[in-house]
Scaffold this motif. Structure first.
Motif, short mmCIF file in Angstrom:
data_model
loop_
_atom_site.label_atom_id
_atom_site.label_comp_id
_atom_site.label_asym_id
_atom_site.label_seq_id
_atom_site.Cartn_x
_atom_site.Cartn_y
_atom_site.Cartn_z
N SER A 42 53.06 1.14 -3.98
CA SER A 42 52.20 2.34 -3.84
C SER A 42 51.46 2.66 -5.13
CB SER A 42 53.05 3.54 -3.41
OG SER A 42 53.94 3.91 -4.45
N ILE A 45 47.64 2.60 -4.99
CA ILE A 45 46.83 3.54 -4.19
C ILE A 45 45.94 4.39 -5.11
CG2 ILE A 45 46.87 5.47 -2.54
CD1 ILE A 45 49.50 4.27 -1.41
N SER A 50 44.76 -0.65 -3.52
CA SER A 50 45.32 -0.76 -2.15
C SER A 50 45.00 0.51 -1.39
CB SER A 50 46.83 -0.91 -2.19
OG SER A 50 47.19 -2.13 -2.76
N LYS A 51 44.88 0.34 -0.07
CA LYS A 51 44.69 1.51 0.77
C LYS A 51 46.06 2.01 1.22
CE LYS A 51 40.15 0.85 2.59
NZ LYS A 51 39.37 0.03 3.46
N PHE A 52 46.17 3.32 1.44
CA PHE A 52 47.44 3.91 1.86
C PHE A 52 48.01 3.17 3.06
CE2 PHE A 52 50.09 6.95 4.14
CZ PHE A 52 50.84 7.50 3.12
N SER A 126 50.29 10.19 -3.40
CA SER A 126 49.56 9.08 -4.01
C SER A 126 48.05 9.25 -3.80
CB SER A 126 50.02 7.75 -3.42
OG SER A 126 49.74 7.71 -2.03
N ARG A 130 45.13 9.74 -6.57
CA ARG A 130 43.88 8.96 -6.50
C ARG A 130 42.66 9.89 -6.67
NH1 ARG A 130 42.24 7.11 -0.70
NH2 ARG A 130 41.54 9.27 -0.78
#
Ligand code: FAD
Length: 394
Positions: A42, A45, A50-52, A126, A130
């Protein structure tokens, strides 16, 4: 067929469900989230690497792949004496032969904690981290403070690694964007030598990394409170911060604290080496196990609650339940597996950190380490969904 009730849909709970299902037990898993969250990956994120949704998978898909029953609901209370579990919906679960508690930990509550965000708390934080990082990138300057705390009642409930990782990843993004010189990055912790539990070599290397990346260190002062734009320490000194990412230490889960289970001073459930909750047999009508972050882990002064230990405990409990049903006395314990193991990512590479009772080392793995960790994330997801085979021990 014996009925096993598992509370918690994280690393410990899902692993126990998968391994007990293989042995044909009737499994019911209760989770307040309908998804599994891969905490270790995670950290990407907030940097938009990375996407959730890529860090999660639907628990229903795991349920379908492995064939356990799933209840998405909140566990409100556990009564060992009455052999029942009550859910927020009012549902009472009392028809089980074995109970496995795997609800993870709660977090220490510091004054003003709402002025911080944590990469180790509610997964949705997260996304807020972001947004905050995006805001500072847009502004092109700022002061960012990252830190973690300890729990004086249980030294194993500390989680510092993800704080280091996220800070290094954000530093990497700011550098790539050419705006790093406008930022002041600080790592803070109340202990004098944060990260020391990873071993003396790792500790020295972290210091080197901090200096190389121009990250300030603020260690050894207890935290008094978190304010909107600062952190206040015990001597009333302040650290200015436009954004504070702070990982509070783990604390006993509220459900265990309000239960009749045996707890240590921090509220973690006391277990023996086989993860059995040792409670007087006069009030116990079935076996109770506690695994993963919710359990008290005893061993060495460097020990830390980690996901791979949670999974070892889960596999051991699955094995032990089968053994006991067969009337066999050879059981598996978690103690011999205690170690610290993590691939500490920095956005472009990583360091492999390992410590057990015999040795401790940190091995820099430029480039390949980053991709190794990414590969592990993919493996974690698809192996738990039954789409790829499991590598033994992983
Ligand atoms: C950012 C980050 C990075 C990490 N990196 C590593 C690493 O590199 N290596 C490593 O080994 N470990 C790592 N860890 C630690 C690891 O993730 C934890 O040790 C692990 O998640 C513990 O598993 P668990 O199942 O005990 O608890 P959790 O994963 O916290 O799972 C608990 C589950 O119970 C559910 N739950 C909680 N309360 C209730 C309730 N009242 N009712 C119903 N359901 C409930 C939760 O929704 C969750 O699904 C990392 C952790 C974080 C946060």
């Amino acid at each position: 067929m014996k009925k096993v009730l598992i509370l918690g849909g994280g690393f410990a709970g899902v692993e126990a469900a998968i391994f007990l299902k293989k042995e044909n037990y009737d499994i019911t898993l209760v989770s307040n989230r309908d998804y599994f969250y891969i905490y270790p990956t995670s950290i990407w994120i907030p940097t938009r690497e990375s996407k959730f949704e890529n860090i999660c998978f639907d628990l229903k898909d795991s349920q379908k792949a492995h064939g356990f029953n799933l209840i998405v609901d909140e566990v409100q209370s556990i009564s060992a004496a009455d052999a029942k579990v009550t859910l927020s919906s009012g549902k009472i679960l009392n028809e089980y032969d074995e109970l496995i508690i795997a609800l993870g930990s709660s977090k220490m509550k510091h004054k003003g904690i709402d002025n911080t965000l944590s990469i180790c708390g509610d997964p949705k934080q997260s996304l807020l981290i972001r947004d905050k990082v995006d805001e500072l990138i847009e502004k092109k300057s700022g002061k960012i403070c990252f830190g973690f705390g300890g729990n004086p009642n249980d030294m194993s409930a500390v989680r510092g690694g993800p704080g280091f990782e996220l800070l290094f990843n954000i530093q990497n993004v700011l550098k790539k964007k050419g705006i790093i010189d406008n930022f002041e990055l600080t790592f803070f912790a109340p202990m004098a030598e944060p990260g020391k539990r990873m071993g003396p070599q790792a500790f020295k290397m972290m210091d080197k990394f901090f200096k190389m990346l121009n990250i300030k260190q603020h260690f050894g002062k207890k935290i008094k409170s978190f304010e909107k734009n600062s952190i206040v320490f015990e001597d009333n000194s302040e650290l200015e911060s436009d954004f504070t990412m702070f990982i509070p230490a783990g604390d006993g889960h509220e459900v265990s604290k309000s239960s009749d289970l045996p707890l240590n001073a921090a509220g973690f459930i006391k277990i023996n080496d086989f993860s059995e909750v040792e409670i007087q047999s006069t009030i116990r009508r079935h076996s109770i196990y506690a695994i993963g972050d919710i359990a008290e882990i005893k061993g060495y002064d460097w020990v830390a609650k980690q996901g791979h230990i949670a999974e070892v405990m889960a596999r051991n409990v699955a094995f032990n339940i089968v053994q006991k049903q067969k009337g066999l006395s050879e059981l598996r314990g978690y103690h011999e597996h205690l170690n610290i193991l993590c691939v500490m990512d920095n956005g472009s590479g990583a360091s492999f950190v390992f410590r057990n009772k015999k040795r401790a080392f940190m091995l820099p793995m430029p480039i390949v380490g980053h991709w190794l960790k990414k590969g592990w994330g993919v493996y974690c997801k698809y192996s738990k969904l039954g789409k790829i085979p499991r590598i033994p021990g992983m």
